[in-house]
Design an enzyme around this catalytic site. Structure first.
Site, PDB file in Angstrom:
ATOM      1  N   ASP A 278     -11.306  -1.797 -92.685  1.00  0.00           N
ATOM      2  CA  ASP A 278     -12.714  -1.985 -93.047  1.00  0.00           C
ATOM      3  C   ASP A 278     -12.933  -3.486 -93.131  1.00  0.00           C
ATOM      4  O   ASP A 278     -12.259  -4.247 -92.456  1.00  0.00           O
ATOM      5  CB  ASP A 278     -13.032  -1.252 -94.353  1.00  0.00           C
ATOM      6  CG  ASP A 278     -14.494  -0.810 -94.448  1.00  0.00           C
ATOM      7  OD1 ASP A 278     -15.364  -1.670 -94.245  1.00  0.00           O
ATOM      8  OD2 ASP A 278     -14.768   0.367 -94.733  1.00  0.00           O
ATOM      9  N   HIS A 312     -13.764  -4.438 -89.927  1.00  0.00           N
ATOM     10  CA  HIS A 312     -15.181  -4.319 -89.597  1.00  0.00           C
ATOM     11  C   HIS A 312     -15.852  -5.686 -89.601  1.00  0.00           C
ATOM     12  O   HIS A 312     -16.774  -5.926 -88.828  1.00  0.00           O
ATOM     13  CB  HIS A 312     -15.876  -3.385 -90.587  1.00  0.00           C
ATOM     14  CG  HIS A 312     -15.489  -1.956 -90.424  1.00  0.00           C
ATOM     15  ND1 HIS A 312     -16.014  -0.937 -91.179  1.00  0.00           N
ATOM     16  CD2 HIS A 312     -14.604  -1.350 -89.574  1.00  0.00           C
ATOM     17  CE1 HIS A 312     -15.487   0.221 -90.815  1.00  0.00           C
ATOM     18  NE2 HIS A 312     -14.631  -0.006 -89.843  1.00  0.00           N
TER      19      HIS A 312
END
Length: 468
Positions: A278, A312
């Site tokens: 993430d 991300h």
């Protein structure tokens, strides 16, 4: 008169020499000098000269013997002496949760692995904070609350055994990995494309390390990996140094952020490596009304000399930024293979002000989507996950800005080189509160698309070059 002048000169030289000596005594002072904002020096915590070895408290580093009690006894023994260093020697130290105390340096020698058990029953459900709001989750594998002078140092590895906690999306792994992870039971979604160990694991999984309201914190050289949810979560901490660490998770690790700095003040993140499922280096300050009532901005943070691989976002602000974010410097970093390079995200309802952000000298390569994103319609998904949906927003009735409207302003981004991105820029502001005063200088990006600028004011471009 001449004698008085000599005395003044001598006094001045002594003052300068004393100042230089004080600066030299703090190797981290170089990070807080000549900043574009005012920030005090960040200093290393000090510890009493006491040392204990984990083995002396009955622990066995054989990878199977449970060492939870030994860790607790060792920390208690040091604490009773006023603090000191707990040495974890070479070996695999299998354990339940570890609770740190003030004046303790948890030191992992080369070859030491602290491996946390995946047995959920060892981690009591407690009141905590996750994703910017109060929550009830299992106690983190490593916790510390209201501490002064605390450190995790050394050349070892801390592994959270996260595969026993995390959900898994089928499309993110190979068929072989999927078969291996799902063969021992658990729950499968109706479409057979999402697996998780149990309902309780899904709702209660903790971050790997959570330090709450601590002062004088040092994380140095250790590798933190395989977390149940987020990896490292300092919350409302002050005088924090993160230096030379590695924080990593598999790219498929759901909610596997590497570092979430939330409502912290006077912090350094330097010379570290991040590789996550993430966001990688993320700045937060609480979510929605709870964050605004906490009113603790994340402020005075320097991030320097860091390398980011998969994730991300290489450097991210938000989306939980309701308490505000200000006075942040990111410099001399490199991002390779992230979904987005520089990522600013929020949404209506958050509120909060993000301002005085300075980003300088960032090198990027092979960025999957955007080199730079400001997305004020963030919906909780990765940009890669939902590019099409983001682009298809319906027209909305005019909304008036209020305390729930996020504000992003006064941001300088300069000396950026990016080789390879789908899109150079994505500015997606709110009509009632446009993104304001973003300075883009000396930027070189190769990308398939230049990008979009929607609802933004005072964006200044100087020597911005976009090629294919």
């Amino acid at each position: 008169m001449m004698k008085l002048t000599k005395q003044l000169a001598t006094a001045l030289l002594l003052t300068l020499a004393t100042g230089m000596q004080a600066a030299n005594n703090n190797p981290y002072s170089i990070y807080t000098s000549n900043l574009p904002f005012s920030m005090p020096e960040v200093t290393v915590p000090t510890f009493p000269n006491h040392l204990v070895n984990l083995k002396d408290f009955g622990a066995k580093g054989d990878g199977t013997s449970l060492c939870t009690e030994a860790f607790a006894k060792a920390i208690d023994a040091l604490s009773q002496k006023g603090g000191g260093r707990l040495v974890v020697p070479q070996g695999v130290w299998f354990t339940g949760p570890i609770e740190l105390k003030s004046n303790i340096d948890l030191h992992l020698e080369q070859g030491a692995i602290i491996l946390f058990s995946g047995d959920m029953s060892l981690y009591p459900v407690i009141e905590t904070v996750y994703e910017g709001k109060a929550d009830r989750r299992c106690q983190s594998p490593i916790t510390g609350k209201d501490l002064v002078n605390v450190a995790i140092t050394g050349r070892g590895v801390i592994d959270g055994n996260g595969q026993n906690w995390r959900p898994l999306k089928k499309w993110k792994v190979t068929d072989k990995q999927w078969a291996k992870m799902t063969k021992n039971g658990g729950i499968m979604s109706e479409k057979k494309d999402l697996w998780y160990p149990s309902e309780e694991h899904l709702r209660r999984r903790p971050v790997l390390i959570q330090l709450v309201n601590c002062r004088n914190v040092l994380l140095q050289n250790v590798a933190f990996q395989n977390s149940p949810a987020w990896n490292i979560h300092p919350l409302m901490c002050e005088n924090l140094i993160i230096d030379g660490i590695t924080a990593r998770n598999p790219f498929y690790a759901q909610n596997g952020d590497a570092l979430d700095l939330e409502s912290c003040r006077n912090a350094l993140v330097v010379n570290s490596v991040f590789d996550a499922g993430d966001d990688c280096i993320c700045i937060k300050s609480g979510k929605d009304k709870e964050g605004r009532l906490r009113a603790r901005p994340c402020e005075n943070v320097v991030i320097s000399g860091c390398t980011v691989f998969a994730g991300h976002g290489g450097f991210t602000v938000g989306s939980e930024m309701s308490g505000g974010v200000r006075n942040i410097l990111v410099k001399d970093c490199q991002f390779l293979g992230t979904d987005v390079g520089l990522r600013f995200k929020s949404t209506r309802g958050r509120g909060g002000v993000v301002e005085n952000i300075f980003i300088n000298s960032i090198s990027m390569y092979n960025i999957i989507e955007d080199a730079l994103t400001f997305d004020l319609y963030y919906d909780g998904k990765s940009v890669t996950d939902d590019m099409d949906g983001i682009e298809q927003q319906s027209a909305k009735a005019r909304i008036v800005a209020d305390e729930t409207t996020p504000c992003f302003r006064n941001i300088t981004i300069e000396n950026i080189i990016c080789r390879g991105a789908n899109r150079a820029f994505y500015f997606n502001g709110l009509p009632e509160q446009p993104i304001k005063n973003v300075n883009l200088r000396n930027i070189y990006i190769t990308a398939d698309q230049e990008g979009t600028f929607r609802y933004c004011e005072g964006v200044k471009k100087e020597n911005v070059n976009i090629g294919k």
